[in-house]
Design a protein around this motif. Structure first.
Motif, PDB file in Angstrom:
ATOM      1  N   UNK A   1     -60.461 -73.656 -42.180  1.00 41.53           N
ATOM      2  CA  UNK A   1     -60.573 -75.076 -41.887  1.00 41.53           C
ATOM      3  C   UNK A   1     -59.183 -75.680 -41.776  1.00 41.53           C
ATOM      4  N   UNK A   2     -59.093 -76.691 -41.008  1.00 42.74           N
ATOM      5  CA  UNK A   2     -57.819 -77.339 -40.726  1.00 42.74           C
ATOM      6  C   UNK A   2     -57.528 -78.408 -41.784  1.00 42.74           C
ATOM      7  N   UNK A   3     -56.293 -78.479 -42.243  1.00 42.68           N
ATOM      8  CA  UNK A   3     -55.906 -79.497 -43.232  1.00 42.68           C
ATOM      9  C   UNK A   3     -55.652 -80.824 -42.544  1.00 42.68           C
ATOM     10  N   UNK A   4     -55.737 -81.893 -43.320  1.00 42.33           N
ATOM     11  CA  UNK A   4     -55.490 -83.251 -42.831  1.00 42.33           C
ATOM     12  C   UNK A   4     -56.437 -83.641 -41.708  1.00 42.33           C
ATOM     13  N   UNK A   5     -57.697 -83.207 -41.804  1.00 44.31           N
ATOM     14  CA  UNK A   5     -58.719 -83.569 -40.835  1.00 44.31           C
ATOM     15  C   UNK A   5     -59.523 -84.734 -41.390  1.00 44.31           C
ATOM     16  N   UNK A   6     -59.725 -85.749 -40.579  1.00 43.56           N
ATOM     17  CA  UNK A   6     -60.567 -86.874 -41.001  1.00 43.56           C
ATOM     18  C   UNK A   6     -61.579 -87.165 -39.900  1.00 43.56           C
ATOM     19  N   UNK A   7     -62.759 -87.625 -40.320  1.00 42.44           N
ATOM     20  CA  UNK A   7     -63.842 -87.978 -39.406  1.00 42.44           C
ATOM     21  C   UNK A   7     -64.135 -89.458 -39.616  1.00 42.44           C
ATOM     22  N   UNK A   8     -64.269 -90.180 -38.512  1.00 43.94           N
ATOM     23  CA  UNK A   8     -64.546 -91.614 -38.609  1.00 43.94           C
ATOM     24  C   UNK A   8     -65.221 -92.097 -37.337  1.00 43.94           C
ATOM     25  N   UNK A   9     -65.785 -93.295 -37.437  1.00 44.13           N
ATOM     26  CA  UNK A   9     -66.390 -93.932 -36.270  1.00 44.13           C
ATOM     27  C   UNK A   9     -65.271 -94.320 -35.308  1.00 44.13           C
ATOM     28  N   UNK A  10     -65.552 -94.185 -34.028  1.00 43.33           N
ATOM     29  CA  UNK A  10     -64.590 -94.554 -32.998  1.00 43.33           C
ATOM     30  C   UNK A  10     -64.278 -96.048 -33.080  1.00 43.33           C
ATOM     31  N   UNK A  11     -63.009 -96.369 -33.014  1.00 44.73           N
ATOM     32  CA  UNK A  11     -62.563 -97.759 -32.970  1.00 44.73           C
ATOM     33  C   UNK A  11     -61.767 -97.972 -31.682  1.00 44.73           C
ATOM     34  N   UNK A  12     -61.527 -99.221 -31.383  1.00 41.40           N
ATOM     35  CA  UNK A  12     -60.732 -99.567 -30.209  1.00 41.40           C
ATOM     36  C   UNK A  12     -59.357 -98.900 -30.269  1.00 41.40           C
ATOM     37  N   UNK A  13     -58.804 -98.833 -31.455  1.00 44.02           N
ATOM     38  CA  UNK A  13     -57.480 -98.230 -31.660  1.00 44.02           C
ATOM     39  C   UNK A  13     -57.441 -96.762 -31.242  1.00 44.02           C
ATOM     40  N   UNK A  14     -58.557 -96.049 -31.387  1.00 42.60           N
ATOM     41  CA  UNK A  14     -58.602 -94.620 -31.075  1.00 42.60           C
ATOM     42  C   UNK A  14     -59.265 -94.314 -29.734  1.00 42.60           C
ATOM     43  N   UNK A  15     -59.574 -95.363 -28.963  1.00 40.73           N
ATOM     44  CA  UNK A  15     -60.237 -95.146 -27.672  1.00 40.73           C
ATOM     45  C   UNK A  15     -59.439 -94.212 -26.769  1.00 40.73           C
ATOM     46  N   UNK A  16     -58.151 -94.487 -26.581  1.00 43.89           N
ATOM     47  CA  UNK A  16     -57.338 -93.678 -25.661  1.00 43.89           C
ATOM     48  C   UNK A  16     -57.286 -92.223 -26.100  1.00 43.89           C
ATOM     49  N   UNK A  17     -57.178 -91.984 -27.393  1.00 48.52           N
ATOM     50  CA  UNK A  17     -57.169 -90.611 -27.892  1.00 48.52           C
ATOM     51  C   UNK A  17     -58.484 -89.904 -27.622  1.00 48.52           C
ATOM     52  N   UNK A  18     -59.603 -90.600 -27.847  1.00 52.31           N
ATOM     53  CA  UNK A  18     -60.923 -90.015 -27.579  1.00 52.31           C
ATOM     54  C   UNK A  18     -61.101 -89.760 -26.084  1.00 52.31           C
ATOM     55  N   UNK A  19     -60.638 -90.705 -25.279  1.00 54.19           N
ATOM     56  CA  UNK A  19     -60.724 -90.546 -23.823  1.00 54.19           C
ATOM     57  C   UNK A  19     -59.882 -89.351 -23.369  1.00 54.19           C
ATOM     58  N   UNK A  20     -58.752 -89.145 -23.977  1.00 49.80           N
ATOM     59  CA  UNK A  20     -57.901 -87.992 -23.642  1.00 49.80           C
ATOM     60  C   UNK A  20     -58.628 -86.683 -23.965  1.00 49.80           C
TER      61      UNK A  20
END
Length: 174
Positions: free
Chosen positions: A1-20
């Protein structure tokens, strides 16, 4: 498993990263399947982009993201059952929500991130009182993974996407 992994609901702040993630993984999946349909790839990317945007301001669909440090590396969604599932099941499945939108950047695949996202979404759905979901996959390289995780498909729609490219649909009790 990968360290420093976090799971969260998509926010506007992370839209571009999710789109990428979407822009990277959809063409990658098509290449793995030896599909060469730029119009279909563009259409899928645009559809997912619109769903990402919609999820930020509404309750449906819902997207969760996986982040490694501050980088978005994966997504998963829950939405109403897709038209493809309705077609493949002759409308036997219409009222179940669909677990989908599982996209992991290629360099992070095979490290348990997909399973972590699935488990997170299942726990979330369980808290919401949802007892059963559906899912589908037309990607040949992903289908064996789904079979290992969810068992034999409820339906296999032969040659659904193209000759030799079946679509598989599962029903899964949470």
């Amino acid at each position: 498993m990968i360290e420093n992994l976090s799971i969260m609901k998509l926010t506007d702040e992370d839209f571009e990263g999710a789109y990428e993630v979407i822009k990277t993984t959809i063409p990658y999946a098509f290449d793995l399947c030896h599909l060469d349909d730029d119009d279909e790839v563009k259409a899928m990317i645009n559809e997912k982009r619109d769903l990402l945007k919609q999820s930020i301001n509404k309750d449906e669909p819902i997207f969760f993201i996986a982040k490694h440090n501050d980088k978005v590396i994966g997504t998963i969604s829950f939405a109403p059952c897709s038209e493809d599932i309705k077609i493949c099941t002759n409308n036997e499945i219409t009222d179940l929500g669909e677990m989908g939108g599982l996209y992991i950047l290629p360099e992070y695949q095979g490290k348990g991130i997909g399973s972590t996202l699935i488990n997170y979404l299942i726990a979330y759905l369980k808290k919401q009182g949802i007892e059963e979901v559906c899912l589908e996959s037309g990607y040949k390289q992903a289908q064996p993974k789904w079979i290992r995780k969810f068992g034999e498909p409820y339906v296999i729609a032969k040659d659904y996407w193209a000759p030799g490219l079946d679509n598989m649909v599962w029903k899964y009790k949470i």
